[in-house]
Write a protein that holds these residues in place. Structure first.
Motif, PDB file in Angstrom:
ATOM      1  N   LEU A 163      27.849 -18.636 -15.253  1.00 28.53           N
ATOM      2  CA  LEU A 163      26.646 -18.688 -14.446  1.00 28.53           C
ATOM      3  C   LEU A 163      25.507 -18.464 -15.351  1.00 28.53           C
ATOM      4  O   LEU A 163      25.346 -17.552 -15.878  1.00 28.53           O
ATOM      5  N   ASP A 164      24.647 -19.390 -15.572  1.00 24.19           N
ATOM      6  CA  ASP A 164      23.615 -19.380 -16.563  1.00 24.19           C
ATOM      7  C   ASP A 164      22.610 -18.549 -15.924  1.00 24.19           C
ATOM      8  O   ASP A 164      21.963 -18.679 -14.955  1.00 24.19           O
ATOM      9  N   VAL A 165      22.205 -17.433 -16.713  1.00 24.84           N
ATOM     10  CA  VAL A 165      21.207 -16.719 -16.352  1.00 24.84           C
ATOM     11  C   VAL A 165      19.812 -17.163 -16.189  1.00 24.84           C
ATOM     12  O   VAL A 165      18.960 -16.816 -15.366  1.00 24.84           O
ATOM     13  N   ARG A 171      27.455 -23.701 -14.759  1.00 24.28           N
ATOM     14  CA  ARG A 171      27.787 -24.674 -16.025  1.00 24.28           C
ATOM     15  C   ARG A 171      28.998 -24.254 -16.538  1.00 24.28           C
ATOM     16  O   ARG A 171      29.604 -23.411 -16.412  1.00 24.28           O
ATOM     17  N   VAL A 172      29.221 -25.462 -17.531  1.00 22.69           N
ATOM     18  CA  VAL A 172      30.587 -25.443 -18.394  1.00 22.69           C
ATOM     19  C   VAL A 172      30.236 -25.802 -19.598  1.00 22.69           C
ATOM     20  O   VAL A 172      29.666 -26.728 -19.712  1.00 22.69           O
ATOM     21  N   ILE A 173      30.524 -24.841 -20.580  1.00 24.48           N
ATOM     22  CA  ILE A 173      30.407 -24.977 -22.116  1.00 24.48           C
ATOM     23  C   ILE A 173      31.616 -25.640 -22.502  1.00 24.48           C
ATOM     24  O   ILE A 173      32.693 -24.657 -22.159  1.00 24.48           O
ATOM     25  N   VAL A 183      27.133 -28.638 -23.581  1.00 26.82           N
ATOM     26  CA  VAL A 183      27.095 -27.771 -22.184  1.00 26.82           C
ATOM     27  C   VAL A 183      26.713 -28.628 -21.195  1.00 26.82           C
ATOM     28  O   VAL A 183      25.933 -29.897 -21.321  1.00 26.82           O
ATOM     29  N   ALA A 184      27.070 -28.487 -19.922  1.00 26.60           N
ATOM     30  CA  ALA A 184      26.846 -29.521 -18.741  1.00 26.60           C
ATOM     31  C   ALA A 184      26.972 -28.407 -17.536  1.00 26.60           C
ATOM     32  O   ALA A 184      27.452 -27.464 -17.412  1.00 26.60           O
ATOM     33  N   PRO A 185      25.922 -28.999 -16.660  1.00 22.41           N
ATOM     34  CA  PRO A 185      25.008 -30.152 -16.591  1.00 22.41           C
ATOM     35  C   PRO A 185      23.923 -29.743 -17.280  1.00 22.41           C
ATOM     36  O   PRO A 185      23.579 -28.807 -17.701  1.00 22.41           O
ATOM     37  N   ALA A 186      23.283 -31.024 -17.888  1.00 20.93           N
ATOM     38  CA  ALA A 186      21.954 -30.929 -18.773  1.00 20.93           C
ATOM     39  C   ALA A 186      20.705 -30.475 -17.669  1.00 20.93           C
ATOM     40  O   ALA A 186      20.797 -30.482 -16.579  1.00 20.93           O
ATOM     41  N   PRO A 225      40.168 -33.549 -20.728  1.00 24.66           N
ATOM     42  CA  PRO A 225      41.225 -32.493 -20.244  1.00 24.66           C
ATOM     43  C   PRO A 225      40.819 -31.704 -19.138  1.00 24.66           C
ATOM     44  O   PRO A 225      41.747 -30.993 -18.804  1.00 24.66           O
ATOM     45  N   PHE A 226      39.625 -31.861 -18.485  1.00 27.29           N
ATOM     46  CA  PHE A 226      39.347 -30.998 -17.402  1.00 27.29           C
ATOM     47  C   PHE A 226      38.367 -31.802 -16.460  1.00 27.29           C
ATOM     48  O   PHE A 226      37.684 -32.904 -16.942  1.00 27.29           O
ATOM     49  N   VAL A 227      38.167 -31.556 -15.224  1.00 26.05           N
ATOM     50  CA  VAL A 227      37.113 -32.125 -14.257  1.00 26.05           C
ATOM     51  C   VAL A 227      36.352 -31.000 -13.786  1.00 26.05           C
ATOM     52  O   VAL A 227      36.782 -29.852 -13.474  1.00 26.05           O
ATOM     53  N   PHE A 228      34.941 -31.296 -14.126  1.00 22.85           N
ATOM     54  CA  PHE A 228      33.937 -30.161 -13.442  1.00 22.85           C
ATOM     55  C   PHE A 228      33.529 -30.660 -11.953  1.00 22.85           C
ATOM     56  O   PHE A 228      32.819 -31.840 -12.002  1.00 22.85           O
ATOM     57  N   PHE A 229      33.763 -29.908 -11.080  1.00 19.18           N
ATOM     58  CA  PHE A 229      33.656 -30.339  -9.790  1.00 19.18           C
ATOM     59  C   PHE A 229      33.238 -29.282  -8.929  1.00 19.18           C
ATOM     60  O   PHE A 229      33.208 -28.181  -9.002  1.00 19.18           O
ATOM     61  N   ALA A 230      32.580 -29.548  -7.773  1.00 19.53           N
ATOM     62  CA  ALA A 230      32.409 -28.643  -6.594  1.00 19.53           C
ATOM     63  C   ALA A 230      32.949 -29.196  -5.244  1.00 19.53           C
ATOM     64  O   ALA A 230      32.472 -30.529  -4.954  1.00 19.53           O
ATOM     65  N   GLU A 231      33.511 -28.620  -4.450  1.00 27.09           N
ATOM     66  CA  GLU A 231      33.875 -29.007  -3.107  1.00 27.09           C
ATOM     67  C   GLU A 231      32.631 -28.684  -2.268  1.00 27.09           C
ATOM     68  O   GLU A 231      32.129 -27.596  -2.138  1.00 27.09           O
ATOM     69  N   THR A 232      32.379 -29.657  -1.318  1.00 23.23           N
ATOM     70  CA  THR A 232      31.053 -29.511  -0.367  1.00 23.23           C
ATOM     71  C   THR A 232      31.186 -28.008   0.444  1.00 23.23           C
ATOM     72  O   THR A 232      30.256 -27.527   0.503  1.00 23.23           O
ATOM     73  N   ALA A 233      32.283 -27.973   0.907  1.00 21.24           N
ATOM     74  CA  ALA A 233      32.510 -26.824   1.655  1.00 21.24           C
ATOM     75  C   ALA A 233      32.259 -25.571   0.976  1.00 21.24           C
ATOM     76  O   ALA A 233      31.763 -24.405   1.486  1.00 21.24           O
TER      77      ALA A 233
END
Length: 255
Positions: A163-165, A171-173, A183-186, A225-233
Motif C-alpha cells: 500500500l503506497d503511503v 501497487r506492486v513492485i 512499479v505498477a500502476p504508474a 510470472p504473475f497477474v496484478f488484478f482486483a475483483e470488483t466485489a
C-alpha cells in the motif's frame, strides 16, 4: 596486504550538524563494506544529512554509492538520529552487497560442467489441474516505494504487493527479466527513486479488474510470472502468481 577490491579513500559529503564521531563511524562502516564484494571498488561516496526536526519524523539521512567495477550499488536510510541512519544504511548496503556476491557465486557454480544444461523452471501441469494451493493474506501498512523495494530485497522476492503511503493505492513492485525494478500502476508526474538506490521505473502492467477465474486464464496464456488484478466485489488489488510446482499462489490484502 591490501585486498584488490579495497578502497583507500571514501568521499564524505555532509549537510547539517554531524559530529566528527558520526562522520568517522560512517566512513569506517563504508570502508568495511567495500571489502565484502568480489569486485574492485572504483570509488565510494557517503552522504550524511541532518534536517530540522520540527517538521520531519525522520530528520537524519544517510546515503551511500559504491562503484563496483563500473556498476553502481546504492542505499538510502533515514532515522531519528544520524547514528541510527548510519546503522540502517550499513545493514541495507551490506545486504545488497552480499546478495550481489551470492548471485555471482551462483552463476559461477551454474557454469561448472556438471550443471550445464540444467535450468530450474516451472513444472508443466495441465491447465485443468492447476489450483490455488497457497493463499497469503497480508496486513499491509502504508509504506513508501523505497521501503517496499527494500522489503522485497530483504525477503528475496521478485515482486511485492504493498500500500503506497504517498498515493494511497495498492501497487506492486517487481523485477523484470533483466533484473530492473519496476512499479505498477504508474502515477503521472511521480519522481521515481534513482539517485541513492538502483533505479525504479514505471512498469507497463495495469490493474486488471476481473474475477479470479479470469485472472487464472490470463496467467495461463501470458508470459508474465504473475497477474496484478482486483475483483470488483472486493475492490483491493491482488497478485496471482505461478508457483514452481505448476499450481497458483494468491496474495491479497487483509480487509
Amino acid at each position: 596486504m591490501v585486498k584488490p577490491h579495497a578502497i583507500s579513500e571514501v568521499e564524505l559529503r555532509v549537510t547539517g550538524r554531524v559530529s566528527s564521531q558520526d562522520r568517522e563511524l560512517a566512513l569506517n562502516k563504508i570502508r568495511a563494506l567495500c571489502e565484502l564484494g568480489h569486485e574492485p571498488v572504483l570509488d565510494a561516496v557517503v552522504k550524511l544529512k541532518v534536517r530540522p526536526k520540527a517538521t520531519l519524523e525522520l530528520p537524519s539521512i544517510a546515503e551511500a554509492s559504491l562503484n563496483l567495477n563500473g556498476d553502481l550499488v546504492r542505499a538510502h536510510a533515514a532515522g531519528q538520529t544520524i547514528g541510527e541512519a548510519i546503522d540502517l544504511l550499513d545493514d541495507k548496503l551490506g545486504r545488497r552487497l552480499r546478495r550481489r556476491r551470492k548471485r555471482f557465486e551462483d552463476r559461477r557454480h551454474d557454469a561448472e560442467p556438471e550443471n550445464r544444461g540444467h535450468t530450474p523452471g516451472y513444472v508443466e501441469r495441465p491447465h485443468d489441474e492447476r489450483d490455488v494451493v497457497r493463499h497469503k493474506t497480508l496486513a499491509m501498512r502504508p509504506v513508501s516505494l523505497e521501503e517496499a523495494a527494500d522489503e522485497m530485497d530483504q525477503l528475496d522476492h521478485d515482486f511485492y504487493l504493498y500500500l503506497d503511503v504517498d498515493h494511497d493505492i495498492d501497487r506492486v513492485i517487481y523485477r523484470n527479466g533483466d533484473g530492473e525494478l519496476h512499479v505498477a500502476p504508474a502515477v503521472d508526474g511521480e519522481n521515481l527513486p534513482g539517485d541513492t538506490r538502483p533505479s525504479i521505473y514505471s512498469g507497463p502492467l495495469v490493474l486488471n479488474h476481473l474475477p479470479l477465474l479470469d485472472a487464472e486464464r490470463l496467467l495461463d496464456h501470458g508470459n508474465e510470472p504473475f497477474v496484478f488484478f482486483a475483483e470488483t466485489a472486493k475492490g483491493r488489488s491482488q497478485v496471482l502468481y505461478r508457483r514452481f510446482d505448476g499450481h497458483y499462489g494468491l496474495i491479497t490484502p487483509a480487509v
